[in-house]
Enzyme design. Sequence first.
Site, short mmCIF file in Angstrom:
data_model
loop_
_atom_site.label_atom_id
_atom_site.label_comp_id
_atom_site.label_asym_id
_atom_site.label_seq_id
_atom_site.Cartn_x
_atom_site.Cartn_y
_atom_site.Cartn_z
N GLY A 191 0.55 -1.54 0.30
CA GLY A 191 -0.13 0.39 -0.33
C GLY A 191 1.05 1.72 -0.45
O GLY A 191 2.06 1.36 0.63
N ASP A 209 1.10 0.80 9.17
CA ASP A 209 0.39 0.16 10.15
C ASP A 209 1.56 0.17 11.50
O ASP A 209 0.89 -0.26 12.35
CB ASP A 209 0.05 -1.09 9.68
CG ASP A 209 -1.36 -1.57 8.55
OD1 ASP A 209 -2.45 -0.44 8.94
OD2 ASP A 209 -1.40 -2.35 7.63
#
Length: 411
Positions: free
Chosen positions: A11, A144
């Site tokens: 991502g 994350d």
Amino acid sequence: MQNCLVAQSGGPTVAINSSLAGVIQGAIDSRQFDKVYGSLNGVQGLLNGKLMDLSEKIEEIPMFIELLKKSPSMYLGSCRYQLPDYTKDDAPYAYIFNQLKQFDIQAFFYIGGNDSMDTVAKLSAYAKQIKSPIRFVGIPKTIDNDLCVTDHTPGYGSAAKYIASTLLEIGHDTSIYPIQSVTIVEIMGRDAGWLAGASALARNEYNHAPHLIYLPEVVFDEAKFIEDVKAALKKYNNIVIAVSEGIKDADGNYISATTAVEDTFGHSQLSGTGKCLEYIIKQNLQIKVRSIEINILQRSAAHLSSITDIGEAFRLGMHAVQTALTGQSGIMVTAVRRTNSPYVVDMGETDVRNVAGLIKHVPREWINEQGNDVTQEFIDYAYPLILGEPVVKYQRGIPDYLNISHLYPEP
């Protein structure tokens, strides 16, 4: 002379292009590489024969390195392609290494998260088996912040800054009416709560939002959740709740309303956690409630990036080049925190097998005993990562980033 290759995977983040810039600058400064190639759309660029000469971009585009550092997302594009086990199917490996040989590649840098480190591990293992001298080095990135060994990952600091800023603004928004209300903010984090935890950085001398925080590291109990909300409403008129998309019940089931879809790596694609909690409150409390899903918004928000994040991403890219030049392969470069105050970080490295396939969770001791907030230890950890604001160039009132039309389909 020899060449090197760099690619991006997974991502997007605000800082991943800064790591790419660090690789390019590191290769130039080393004087050991004739050309720096970029593989478009990750490792698939090698399989599809889509490489670009990044060395030429430096000549073509004024201030290319500086613009790259401050442009979000992924200049080289991305992929979510999983290489097979080479002991069962080595055809993709044979093709990839043939491509590397044709372009005289001596070092391959892969910027990405957990799954990207799996690719580095597989390619370096195959290289060792066939006695190839090519070095494979992973460079961490993920909003994350769930990669093991490294203290934190590039991309997290800027995403945390965006989330904290957004929660502060939501706190302002919800406080204007004299009626009680609940606002639920769903934040990315399938297995680790680092992003949702960062919402606590929004608090200041007058803003107490978010009033409750729920992370995947603690079992979600619906009855206790209702009691938490009731207790908070006794103290505050307007409640803001931050929740990770990946919270689970005692049986390990995602609270999310949608868990059936999986990506190519077998990860559940979550959506609807905030809406699910909204329904729970509506069923149990007669009160105004709404849910907001931040989703991908913080991934490419360069207008709210952290200069600490951008700078460390660049340093990791440069360190990866130096590491490859020492002959190391099958490793990931890391950030090593020395002190919190003053904040000092060194660059290190670890065997990529210590990272691939593993998840770094928020320590349980950084979550309060009730499981509905983070502790001061978490705040002390995250706070230095959001500091500093780089100068973003604007044109016609909006940010002016590098042109990425080379990623568009050919007409």
